[in-house]
Write a protein that holds these residues in place. Structure first.
Motif, mmCIF file in Angstrom:
data_model
loop_
_atom_site.group_PDB
_atom_site.id
_atom_site.type_symbol
_atom_site.label_atom_id
_atom_site.label_comp_id
_atom_site.label_asym_id
_atom_site.label_seq_id
_atom_site.Cartn_x
_atom_site.Cartn_y
_atom_site.Cartn_z
ATOM 1 N N MET A 1 -72.110 78.795 1.487
ATOM 2 C CA MET A 1 -71.632 79.146 0.733
ATOM 3 C C MET A 1 -70.746 78.324 0.825
ATOM 4 S SD MET A 1 -72.057 80.604 -2.214
ATOM 5 C CE MET A 1 -71.757 80.535 -3.155
ATOM 6 N N ARG A 2 -69.585 78.442 1.840
ATOM 7 C CA ARG A 2 -68.398 77.052 2.120
ATOM 8 C C ARG A 2 -68.541 75.808 1.316
ATOM 9 N NH1 ARG A 2 -63.808 80.473 5.536
ATOM 10 N NH2 ARG A 2 -62.401 81.262 4.109
ATOM 11 N N MET A 3 -69.572 75.885 2.192
ATOM 12 C CA MET A 3 -69.908 74.145 2.127
ATOM 13 C C MET A 3 -70.256 74.020 0.981
ATOM 14 S SD MET A 3 -70.248 71.953 4.477
ATOM 15 C CE MET A 3 -70.494 70.533 4.420
ATOM 16 N N VAL A 4 -71.608 74.813 -0.521
ATOM 17 C CA VAL A 4 -71.748 74.118 -1.540
ATOM 18 C C VAL A 4 -70.359 73.848 -1.947
ATOM 19 C CG1 VAL A 4 -72.667 74.924 -3.343
ATOM 20 C CG2 VAL A 4 -73.787 75.617 -1.231
ATOM 21 N N ARG A 5 -69.812 75.142 -1.869
ATOM 22 C CA ARG A 5 -68.517 74.996 -2.841
ATOM 23 C C ARG A 5 -67.740 73.740 -2.486
ATOM 24 N NH1 ARG A 5 -63.825 79.867 -3.284
ATOM 25 N NH2 ARG A 5 -62.966 78.294 -4.053
ATOM 26 N N TYR A 6 -67.549 73.205 -1.107
ATOM 27 C CA TYR A 6 -66.344 72.085 -1.024
ATOM 28 C C TYR A 6 -67.102 71.556 -1.926
ATOM 29 C CZ TYR A 6 -64.599 68.798 2.311
ATOM 30 O OH TYR A 6 -64.357 67.343 2.583
ATOM 31 N N VAL A 7 -68.553 70.520 -1.076
ATOM 32 C CA VAL A 7 -68.944 69.668 -1.544
ATOM 33 C C VAL A 7 -69.456 69.791 -3.529
ATOM 34 C CG1 VAL A 7 -71.396 68.693 -1.907
ATOM 35 C CG2 VAL A 7 -70.753 69.401 0.292
ATOM 36 N N ALA A 8 -69.333 70.868 -4.030
ATOM 37 C CA ALA A 8 -69.154 70.793 -5.903
ATOM 38 C C ALA A 8 -67.657 70.427 -6.026
ATOM 39 C CB ALA A 8 -69.709 72.466 -5.884
ATOM 40 N N ASN A 9 -66.451 71.003 -4.999
ATOM 41 C CA ASN A 9 -65.290 70.640 -5.533
ATOM 42 C C ASN A 9 -64.982 69.303 -6.004
ATOM 43 O OD1 ASN A 9 -63.021 71.198 -5.921
ATOM 44 N ND2 ASN A 9 -62.073 72.040 -4.297
ATOM 45 N N LYS A 10 -65.220 68.310 -4.616
ATOM 46 C CA LYS A 10 -65.382 67.186 -4.368
ATOM 47 C C LYS A 10 -66.153 66.040 -5.281
ATOM 48 C CE LYS A 10 -62.469 67.129 -0.004
ATOM 49 N NZ LYS A 10 -61.278 66.353 -0.737
ATOM 50 N N PHE A 12 -66.824 67.442 -7.663
ATOM 51 C CA PHE A 12 -66.447 67.101 -9.232
ATOM 52 C C PHE A 12 -64.715 65.995 -9.765
ATOM 53 C CE2 PHE A 12 -62.602 69.651 -11.632
ATOM 54 C CZ PHE A 12 -63.460 69.488 -13.437
ATOM 55 N N TYR A 13 -64.404 66.284 -8.691
ATOM 56 C CA TYR A 13 -62.918 65.703 -8.227
ATOM 57 C C TYR A 13 -63.633 64.230 -8.759
ATOM 58 C CZ TYR A 13 -59.774 68.309 -7.549
ATOM 59 O OH TYR A 13 -57.935 68.869 -7.067
ATOM 60 N N MET A 14 -64.557 63.679 -8.163
ATOM 61 C CA MET A 14 -65.258 62.094 -8.314
ATOM 62 C C MET A 14 -65.481 62.100 -9.480
ATOM 63 S SD MET A 14 -68.400 60.849 -6.260
ATOM 64 C CE MET A 14 -69.550 61.761 -7.460
ATOM 65 N N LEU A 15 -66.138 62.715 -10.921
ATOM 66 C CA LEU A 15 -66.770 62.957 -12.068
ATOM 67 C C LEU A 15 -65.179 62.579 -12.200
ATOM 68 C CD1 LEU A 15 -69.379 65.620 -11.832
ATOM 69 C CD2 LEU A 15 -69.147 62.510 -12.291
ATOM 70 N N VAL A 16 -63.683 63.815 -12.455
ATOM 71 C CA VAL A 16 -62.864 63.969 -13.107
ATOM 72 C C VAL A 16 -62.555 61.853 -12.541
ATOM 73 C CG1 VAL A 16 -60.501 64.326 -13.104
ATOM 74 C CG2 VAL A 16 -62.680 65.925 -12.748
ATOM 75 N N SER A 17 -62.105 60.968 -12.042
ATOM 76 C CA SER A 17 -61.930 60.260 -11.186
ATOM 77 C C SER A 17 -61.689 59.146 -11.862
ATOM 78 C CB SER A 17 -61.787 60.320 -9.894
ATOM 79 O OG SER A 17 -60.595 61.424 -9.131
ATOM 80 N N LEU A 18 -63.585 59.440 -11.954
ATOM 81 C CA LEU A 18 -64.178 58.154 -12.433
ATOM 82 C C LEU A 18 -64.876 58.124 -14.287
ATOM 83 C CD1 LEU A 18 -66.235 56.025 -11.088
ATOM 84 C CD2 LEU A 18 -67.993 58.203 -12.103
ATOM 85 N N PHE A 19 -63.935 59.339 -14.753
ATOM 86 C CA PHE A 19 -63.781 59.632 -16.309
ATOM 87 C C PHE A 19 -62.341 59.070 -16.389
ATOM 88 C CE2 PHE A 19 -61.635 62.353 -19.346
ATOM 89 C CZ PHE A 19 -63.233 61.893 -20.595
ATOM 90 N N VAL A 20 -61.523 59.651 -15.430
ATOM 91 C CA VAL A 20 -60.026 58.758 -16.114
ATOM 92 C C VAL A 20 -60.181 56.827 -15.585
ATOM 93 C CG1 VAL A 20 -57.398 58.538 -14.967
ATOM 94 C CG2 VAL A 20 -59.180 60.911 -15.204
ATOM 95 N N PRO A 302 -67.709 70.083 13.504
ATOM 96 C CA PRO A 302 -68.004 71.104 13.346
ATOM 97 C C PRO A 302 -66.091 72.426 13.338
ATOM 98 C CG PRO A 302 -68.722 71.141 15.561
ATOM 99 C CD PRO A 302 -68.102 69.860 14.616
ATOM 100 N N ARG A 303 -65.201 72.102 13.525
ATOM 101 C CA ARG A 303 -64.162 72.423 14.200
ATOM 102 C C ARG A 303 -63.440 72.433 12.507
ATOM 103 N NH1 ARG A 303 -61.768 68.859 19.265
ATOM 104 N NH2 ARG A 303 -62.813 67.452 17.785
ATOM 105 N N ILE A 304 -63.342 71.450 12.066
ATOM 106 C CA ILE A 304 -63.211 71.465 10.285
ATOM 107 C C ILE A 304 -63.086 73.108 9.865
ATOM 108 C CG2 ILE A 304 -63.044 70.642 8.061
ATOM 109 C CD1 ILE A 304 -63.309 68.147 9.715
ATOM 110 N N LYS A 305 -62.315 73.627 9.054
ATOM 111 C CA LYS A 305 -62.644 74.993 8.857
ATOM 112 C C LYS A 305 -62.217 75.233 7.403
ATOM 113 C CE LYS A 305 -61.124 77.832 12.406
ATOM 114 N NZ LYS A 305 -59.549 77.224 12.920
ATOM 115 N N LEU A 306 -62.796 75.256 6.907
ATOM 116 C CA LEU A 306 -62.812 75.030 5.770
ATOM 117 C C LEU A 306 -62.980 76.319 4.390
ATOM 118 C CD1 LEU A 306 -66.780 73.527 4.191
ATOM 119 C CD2 LEU A 306 -64.657 72.292 4.219
ATOM 120 N N SER A 307 -61.404 75.622 3.733
ATOM 121 C CA SER A 307 -60.804 76.400 2.947
ATOM 122 C C SER A 307 -60.418 76.352 1.318
ATOM 123 C CB SER A 307 -59.479 77.078 3.882
ATOM 124 O OG SER A 307 -58.790 75.810 3.450
ATOM 125 N N GLY A 308 -61.910 76.524 0.765
ATOM 126 C CA GLY A 308 -61.855 76.225 -0.224
ATOM 127 C C GLY A 308 -61.470 74.584 -0.913
ATOM 128 N N GLY A 309 -62.104 73.823 -0.474
ATOM 129 C CA GLY A 309 -61.509 71.914 -0.089
ATOM 130 C C GLY A 309 -60.321 72.202 -0.634
#
Lengths: 312, 310
Positions: A1-10, A12-20, A302-309
């Motif tokens: 679940m965290r993984m999905v959120r992290y990927v989605a977050n990244k 989303f950022y990519m899309l915003v940057s692209l839009f800018v 695997p050591r990287i802990k995901l905290s909401g990206g």
């Protein structure tokens, strides 16, 4: 679940940057004085009005803006201003293969040579090989790629006649442009690999592996290399940017008909639609590379802990 | 007997030596401030010191070098084009007969100016933006950080190229374009440092004595973050110099007759297989400058990092 959120977050950022970036290209293009049909020849106002209508330039600005966004979403980057009926998307499609081949070979060479160089430097720490590798690394970072390219061209093509001076017709033509393009990435990767391998070599689990009686080769390939190479993965995004922007210059020097050469030519004659189109194309490419790097890094380590990206 | 010899002791030998308390407090070694300490470490780094000396010489030569020649950087001399180095023209002449010795040092001056000005503006914006992010934290930080992240992920050179295509290239617009997203790295460095520092005791002490935000930020937080800031500057100057050279290559650098090292290299490439000196001098100088900045920056980072203290 965290993984999905992290990927989605990244993502989303990519899309915003692209839009800018895309919005910036649109408004900058509008900021340029004159319009595509400003020319020395006097054009009757009726014809001008007709042209404006055909290209939608008579519509209000916001209307043009949304049409522009819509067109780009469909992969339509417009038509060249200087060359008759030259579709920008088509132009990129035609010239991309040369740039892609060059870029991919340069990336592969950079990673292989850089990692080997860094590894040797770490294994022979404070010995001659270490100093030699680091001198190469510092030079690679400091000497601009077009200087490297020109010197290589002079020595290997013009003086020694080992490889062709310019062009892009066969395997021999790859040597110089690839060497010039990968000089800087090799230097960075060698430095990254060296420092992370030095750290890994002193880690407790390497001692454990030695104590278990594992062969030196097994320790190197299974433990040292796998852990030591992690920082190199983070460098993949910046490296792609480096090689793409580098190729703009290198293609010009070696006369390779890729996108970079089109870009330089378009800037030379101020062919704005081509400039903006290639900028957007490069933007998409580089942001995708960054996105993939971000994702890959979490999968590999695997050591990287995901905290909401959110990074520290 | 040996013991007899040892028995031969006088009463004064048994006097208590004691500890002179005043003596114990005497400072034997000169006390060093953090800066002196770093400077000592930097001085021991031969590579970094060599780089510093070379940088000093380059700056000096860029400032006074052209004075030693009777030529100027812009006059054409069509009777003496593409001449190799001679006693008259020490570095030869270019395709318009301009003296390369003067142009090289003049170009170095422009390249250094672009690099230093861009770094200075990056510093100004980065410190303010990063300072606000780090100091206030919370929602302000969150929003400002996201904005900077979005700007940062747009490829740097693309933005610079776009801006210069629209604004016509001149010294001012080039520096402006180079700083448009260049300040972000600096802002992040400042933010990280301040976030780390702001919860320390000395900040709390100052705050409890009634210091306001401005005083805390400028008296306590930023001075303590100076080390990483300086290192970032030293490493961002060569980046700006390289970016300007890259722009020259696209015809978006400084415009003739003004020269920068990058524009000289670009001009020389048309015929440099026949006139190598036109390429060689600016190319060597730009490489040397970037090399020195990089080595010095690395040395500075090591010197300012007390964790590396031996």
């Amino acid at each position: 679940m965290r993984m999905v959120r992290y990927v989605a977050n990244k993502f989303f950022y990519m899309l915003v940057s692209l839009f800018v970036l895309i919005s910036a290209t649109f408004f900058l293009m509008k900021a340029i004085p004159g319009d595509p049909f400003t020319s020395e020849k006097k054009v009757p106002p009726e014809i001008k009005a007709r042209l404006y209508e055909q290209y939608g330039l008579d519509k209000p600005l916001y209307h043009q803006y949304f049409k522009y966004l819509g067109d780009i979403a469909q992969g339509d980057l417009g038509v060249s201003m200087k060359r008759l009926n030259q579709d920008v998307t088509h132009l990129i499609g035609q010239t991309f293969s040369a740039s892609l081949k060059l870029g991919v070979v340069a990336i592969i060479v950079s990673v292989i040579v850089g990692v080997i160089l860094g590894m040797l430097a770490a294994l022979y720490h404070r010995k001659f090989i270490d100093s030699a590798a680091m001198v190469i690394a510092v030079l690679g970072i400091a000497v601009p790629s077009f200087v490297v390219a020109s010197i290589l061209q002079y020595v290997f093509a013009y003086k020694l006649h080992l490889v062709p001076v310019s062009g892009f017709k066969g395997p021999l033509y790859y040597f110089l442009p690839v060497a010039a393009l990968s000089a800087q990435p090799i230097a960075f990767i060698a430095r990254l690999t060296r420092s992370s391998m030095l750290e890994v070599l002193h880690a407790d689990y390497i001692k454990t592996a030695k104590a278990k009686g594992l062969s030196w080769f097994a320790i190197l390939s299974r433990h040292v290399l796998r852990n030591g190479i992690l920082p190199v993965v983070t460098y993949m995004g910046p490296m792609t940017a480096n090689i793409v922007t580098g190729s703009v210059v290198i293609e010009q020097i070696f006369g390779i008909g890729g996108i970079g050469k089109q870009f330089v030519e378009a800037i030379g004659v101020r062919d704005y639609t081509v400039i903006m189109g290639i900028t957007i194309f490069y933007g998409v490419l580089l942001m995708l590379a960054r996105f993939i790097t971000d994702i890959a890094y979490v999968f590999i380590d695997p050591r990287i802990k995901l905290s909401g990206g959110k990074e520290g | 007997m040996a013991s007899d010899h040892n028995m031969n002791l006088k009463p004064e030998d048994f006097l208590k030596i004691g500890v002179d308390e005043k003596e114990a407090e005497v400072i034997q070694r000169e006390s060093l401030s953090a800066w002196q300490d770093s400077w000592q470490r930097l001085r021991q780094n031969k590579m970094a010191m060599t780089a510093l000396v070379i940088l000093g010489l380059i700056v000096l030569a860029a400032l006074i070098g052209p004075l030693f020649s009777k030529f100027n950087y812009y006059s054409n001399d069509l009777l003496h084009t593409n001449k190799p180095p001679s006693s008259d023209h020490w570095f030869g002449t270019d395709d318009l007969g301009r003296d390369i010795f003067v142009r090289t040092w003049y170009g170095a001056r422009i390249s250094l100016l672009v690099g230093l000005a861009a770094a200075a503006i990056d510093l100004l914006i980065g410190v303010i933006y990063g300072g606000i992010m780090g100091y206030f934290g919370g929602r302000v930080d969150n929003i400002m950080n996201k904005v900077s992240e979005i700007l940062y992920s747009i490829p740097y050179l693309l933005v610079v190229i776009l801006l210069l295509v629209v604004l016509e290239p001149s010294l001012g617009t080039i520096i402006l374009a180079l700083t448009i997203t260049g300040w972000i790295t600096m802002a992040w460095i400042v933010r990280g440092e301040i976030m780390q520092l702001k919860n320390r005791e000395f900040v709390l002490a100052s705050r409890s004595m009634g210091a306001g935000s401005a005083r805390l930020l400028f008296r306590h937080l930023l001075p303590n973050a100076v080390g990483p800031i300086i290192v970032t500057i030293t490493l961002s100057v060569p980046n700006a110099i390289f970016a300007e050279a890259f722009l020259s290559f696209l015809g978006l650098g400084v415009q003739a007759p003004i020269a920068s090292l990058g524009s000289m290299i670009n001009d020389s490439l048309t015929g440099w297989l026949y006139y190598p000196w036109r390429f060689l001098f600016p190319a060597v100088l730009i490489s040397l400058t970037m090399l020195s900045f990089n080595i010095f920056g690395d040395g500075l980072r090591d010197a300012l990092d007390p964790k590396l203290k031996k």
